[in-house]
Design an enzyme around this catalytic site. Structure first.
Site, PDB file in Angstrom:
ATOM      1  N   ARG A 140      44.427  53.183  37.225  1.00  0.00           N
ATOM      2  CA  ARG A 140      44.123  54.387  36.439  1.00  0.00           C
ATOM      3  C   ARG A 140      42.759  54.979  36.826  1.00  0.00           C
ATOM      4  NH1 ARG A 140      44.735  50.873  31.115  1.00  0.00           N
ATOM      5  NH2 ARG A 140      46.121  49.842  32.614  1.00  0.00           N
ATOM      6  N   LYS A 188      43.079  38.018  39.309  1.00  0.00           N
ATOM      7  CA  LYS A 188      44.415  37.622  38.858  1.00  0.00           C
ATOM      8  C   LYS A 188      44.638  36.132  39.098  1.00  0.00           C
ATOM      9  CE  LYS A 188      46.538  42.075  40.101  1.00  0.00           C
ATOM     10  NZ  LYS A 188      47.170  42.462  38.829  1.00  0.00           N
TER      11      LYS A 188
END
Length: 531
Positions: A363, A289
């Site tokens: 996920r 990030k």
């Protein structure tokens, strides 16, 4: 059970019937007068009536939720302060809206907290004090007095508020209000725990730390029917959770798979399962990030925190339900062993996954937990995750994203959110969104394109919950606040507990199968013996 939380002051919530003496003779540091409608009803103390009427006439007080007027030294009142706070106008049904109740309670308690009020009496005027309002008062009191101190010894001293007494007309009303206060206190403690865990820095809230918190809950709730198991790396490997373990590979911190099993319902009754994303720090992995605001990725375990907070509330409220909590917990960091873009991993279900972006890791751990959830043959499964920035763009910080193909389950969760003022909004799950998840090298890719990112993330999870009555809550926009008010909100503990209590009520109201007569039972037994 010791209900004291070190980061939340011990608070005594009670009801009080003042009788003919009225609120003026109640000894407290302050009296909070909550007023429904544009004026005080007849029969209240004349001095107070005159003061409020004068303020309304001058425009110093408006009939809007949260507007307030502080009065000091009111003749005939033992309390040295009387804080008048408006609830607003009742609706067509004669009730004050839940949002207005919360606004008024929050405004009042913030004012009183700043004045170091230790003992507070509350009188409702212009309407009957309802259990919903009583619960809101308890929730807002605990919200106002929560203080993060673990790594900040210089933080402000804990709030002094220690007792809240809600005035009732008689013993019957007092009993109903007391039950609601106790319920609000239990939910408030759950929210406080979720906030605390979310606020702790990543080096003070590792997967092992989350496991320790779960074990502590297990010890406290053993007599209430709570059992906690913590699976370590070798056990997770033995299960075959290849997707979850792939995310954990880049960190020195070992992963933990936490299982909480609360048995408050009938033996053999199918449980409700909550699955919480427990990424205790998310750097994005190899798909790292940007540095700006990366510190906020300590909040990426707020789904797990909400599950632990919900179980804290269950121990206080003791509902007649069976509830399972599943928390896959690990860090997502870059390392020589870390998961790489283009890698293919095999999930617990046997489905292979092409990892196109290692920052779509939530996920990857949730899919294995959802497969594991199926072994409980649950009535319903709800997963909770700070899953996508796309959900923040879509809904901001007001509502959590709700995804479910089951209309009934979606309606239950939406209604619970409205009742708890922990709001959600239903998002689509059309099959057409699956197209972007196709892969040339695996059964499914872990990301699609940028468009509808929160929906395609939910579609990814849905394929691992095909045989379940399942819903997904994306709390990326609601689990914490940034900027000057940076901190965990404790959401969606309120929604989850409200939903669970609703399930208890629904289950209690369901017709039971007719009991067989002794004669019929005897015939069946004889037939069995003769077979």
């Amino acid at each position: 059970m010791n209900r004291h939380l070190s980061f939340c002051p011990i608070m005594d919530f009670r009801t009080l019937v003042p009788g003919a003496a009225g609120p003026g003779r109640v000894a407290a540091d302050a009296l909070l007068l909550l007023v429904a409608g544009p004026s005080l009803p007849e029969g209240l103390d004349p001095a107070l009536q005159a003061a409020v009427a004068g303020a309304l006439k001058l425009g110093d007080l408006e009939c809007k939720p949260g507007r307030q007027l502080m009065l000091r030294g009111v003749a005939g009142f033992k309390a040295p302060r009387v804080l008048v706070v408006m609830l607003g106008e009742p609706g067509a049904d004669g009730r004050i809206a839940a949002k207005a109740q919360r606004q008024a309670a929050q405004a009042a308690l913030q004012t009183l907290k700043a004045l170091d009020v230790a003992e507070l009496a509350v009188q409702v005027a212009g309407t009957v004090p309802t259990p919903a309002l009583a619960r809101t008062l308890a929730l807002c009191a605990l919200e106002a007095t929560y203080q993060y101190r673990l790594t900040k010894p210089s933080a402000a001293a804990p709030a002094k508020l220690a007792r809240l007494s809600l005035l009732a007309a008689d013993k019957t009303e007092a009993a109903a209000l007391q039950a609601a206060l106790d319920e609000g206190a239990g939910i408030g403690e759950g929210i406080a725990l979720a906030r605390e865990l979310g606020n702790r820095p990543g080096n003070h809230c590792t997967p092992s730390d989350l496991a320790d918190e779960a074990r502590a809950l297990g010890r406290q709730g053993a007599k209430a029917g709570l059992k906690v198991d913590v699976l370590e790396r070798k056990q997770i490997e033995a299960l075959g959770m290849g997707s979850f373990l792939a995310v954990a590979r880049g960190s020195e911190e070992p992963p933990r798979f936490i299982v909480l099993d609360y048995k408050g319902g009938a033996r053999g009754e199918a449980p409700l399962v909550l699955v919480g994303k427990g990424i205790t720090f998310d750097s994005g992995g190899i798909s790292i990030k940007p540095a700006g605001e990366m510190d906020e990725m300590k909040f990426d375990m707020c789904g797990a925190a909400s599950v632990l907070g919900t179980f804290r509330a269950l121990l206080a409220l003791k509902p007649r339900l069976n509830v399972v909590g599943l928390i896959p917990a690990c860090e997502n960091l870059p390392d020589g062993r870390a998961l790489k873009p283009g890698d293919v991993v095999t999930s617990l279900s046997g489905t292979t996954i092409e990892v196109l972006n290692t920052d779509a890791e939530g996920r990857l751990i949730l899919c294995d937990a959802l497969t594991y959830a199926a072994r409980y043959k649950p009535r319903a499964v709800v997963d909770i995750a700070t899953l996508t920035g796309a959900c923040v763009i879509a809904l901001g910080a007001v509502r959590s994203g709700l995804f479910s193909a089951d209309d009934g389950l979606a309606a239950e969760l939406l209604a619970a959110g409205e009742a708890a003022q922990d709001l959600a909004w239903r998002m689509p799950l059309d099959d057409d969104y699956d197209e972007g998840l196709k892969s040339n090298f695996a059964d499914v890719a872990n990301v699609a394109g940028r468009a509808a990112g929160s929906v395609t993330a939910a579609k990814f999870l849905q394929r691992f919950a095909r045989d379940l009555r399942w819903a997904h809550l994306d709390i990326a926009g609601t689990a914490w606040k940034g900027g000057a008010a940076k901190g965990s909100t404790g959401r969606p503990v309120g929604l989850l507990v409200q939903w669970l209590l609703g399930q208890q009520a629904e289950q209690a109201a369901a017709p039971r199968p007719a009991a067989r007569t002794a004669r019929a039972t005897g015939k069946a037994s004889a037939a069995k013996r003769g077979a």
